[in-house]
Write a protein that holds these residues in place. Structure first.
Motif, PDB file in Angstrom:
ATOM      1  N   SER A 154      56.919  18.007  -6.229  1.00  0.00           N
ATOM      2  CA  SER A 154      57.332  19.197  -6.956  1.00  0.00           C
ATOM      3  C   SER A 154      58.214  20.093  -6.088  1.00  0.00           C
ATOM      4  O   SER A 154      59.239  20.619  -6.557  1.00  0.00           O
ATOM      5  N   LEU A 155      57.843  20.252  -4.821  1.00  0.00           N
ATOM      6  CA  LEU A 155      58.633  21.075  -3.900  1.00  0.00           C
ATOM      7  C   LEU A 155      59.998  20.455  -3.635  1.00  0.00           C
ATOM      8  O   LEU A 155      61.012  21.164  -3.553  1.00  0.00           O
ATOM      9  N   THR A 156      60.026  19.134  -3.509  1.00  0.00           N
ATOM     10  CA  THR A 156      61.299  18.441  -3.293  1.00  0.00           C
ATOM     11  C   THR A 156      62.208  18.605  -4.503  1.00  0.00           C
ATOM     12  O   THR A 156      63.405  18.876  -4.364  1.00  0.00           O
ATOM     13  N   ARG A 157      61.631  18.460  -5.680  1.00  0.00           N
ATOM     14  CA  ARG A 157      62.416  18.632  -6.909  1.00  0.00           C
ATOM     15  C   ARG A 157      62.988  20.044  -6.973  1.00  0.00           C
ATOM     16  O   ARG A 157      64.150  20.234  -7.339  1.00  0.00           O
ATOM     17  N   GLN A 158      62.171  21.039  -6.601  1.00  0.00           N
ATOM     18  CA  GLN A 158      62.641  22.422  -6.631  1.00  0.00           C
ATOM     19  C   GLN A 158      63.775  22.641  -5.635  1.00  0.00           C
ATOM     20  O   GLN A 158      64.733  23.356  -5.925  1.00  0.00           O
ATOM     21  N   LEU A 184      67.946  11.050  -7.456  1.00  0.00           N
ATOM     22  CA  LEU A 184      67.980  10.616  -8.856  1.00  0.00           C
ATOM     23  C   LEU A 184      66.586  10.364  -9.406  1.00  0.00           C
ATOM     24  O   LEU A 184      66.327  10.583 -10.598  1.00  0.00           O
ATOM     25  N   GLY A 185      65.671   9.937  -8.525  1.00  0.00           N
ATOM     26  CA  GLY A 185      64.319   9.626  -8.967  1.00  0.00           C
ATOM     27  C   GLY A 185      63.594  10.811  -9.583  1.00  0.00           C
ATOM     28  O   GLY A 185      62.657  10.632 -10.376  1.00  0.00           O
ATOM     29  N   HIS A 186      64.008  12.009  -9.260  1.00  0.00           N
ATOM     30  CA  HIS A 186      63.358  13.211  -9.801  1.00  0.00           C
ATOM     31  C   HIS A 186      63.876  13.578 -11.184  1.00  0.00           C
ATOM     32  O   HIS A 186      63.235  14.388 -11.882  1.00  0.00           O
TER      33      HIS A 186
END
Length: 200
Positions: free
Chosen positions: A11-15, A50-52
């Protein structure tokens, strides 16, 4: 790593990706937002970025949502607790001008740029941008109608016309700031809004 930590890290990486994407898109546009550039800037692989999101369109939609959340924090939330009526409307307008004046995003008003980029297209990204714009205009109209009901604006005020004119002032402000770097533009926008609301 526990499943909970793994989900939190994802979640943090996506943010992080979305936050950086918003900064880049505010200057280069949503089409200029590439998976490769994001991956390089964040020290990730293209597949990792892209995986996110699944697709570039998924990334663009996430950035539009993030832009809407930022705008909500910077403008409507500044008027929370302000009584309905003309005072509330003035507070909203001041927050709107301040949002651009303070250069919260390096490219100015995200939705002004995104609308110009996608207004002639079709698809989910264009629909998301148009939907956010329509929502903001609807909210402005609600506050104008409340000001009319409170007697702060004349009963014959046309809310749709007033929304149109307020949006036009902010479009001119963004244009003057971004294209001409006119430091007097925020003051001009404030005067225009005050005159518009006072003359009603």
């Amino acid at each position: 790593m526990s499943p909970r930590n793994s989900v939190l890290e994802a979640s943090l990486t996506r943010q992080r990706i979305v936050d950086r994407g918003l900064m880049l898109a505010s200057v280069d546009g949503l089409e200029g937002l590439t998976i490769g550039r994001l991956a390089t800037e964040l020290g990730m692989s293209k597949a990792g970025v892209l995986g996110h999101f699944g697709t570039k369109e998924g990334l663009q939609l996430a950035v539009v949502d993030a832009a809407a959340e930022l705008f909500a924090r910077e403008v409507p939330q500044h008027a929370r607790g302000v009584p309905p009526g003309l005072t509330h409307l003035h507070t909203l307008c001041e927050a709107w001008v301040s949002y651009l004046e303070r250069e919260v995003l390096p490219g100015g008003c995200f939705f002004t740029a995104a609308a110009a980029e996608f207004d002639g297209r079709s698809g989910p990204v264009r629909d998301a941008i148009a939907g956010m714009d329509a929502l903001w205009r609807r909210d402005l109209g609600i506050h104008i109608r409340r000001a009319i009901t409170a007697g702060d604006l004349p009963a014959d005020t046309d809310p749709d016309q007033l929304v149109y004119e307020l949006v036009g002032i902010v479009l001119a402000l963004n244009h003057s700031l971004q294209l001409h770097h006119d430091k007097q533009a925020p003051a001009r926008a404030r005067r225009a809004m005050q005159r518009l609301l006072r003359n009603r």
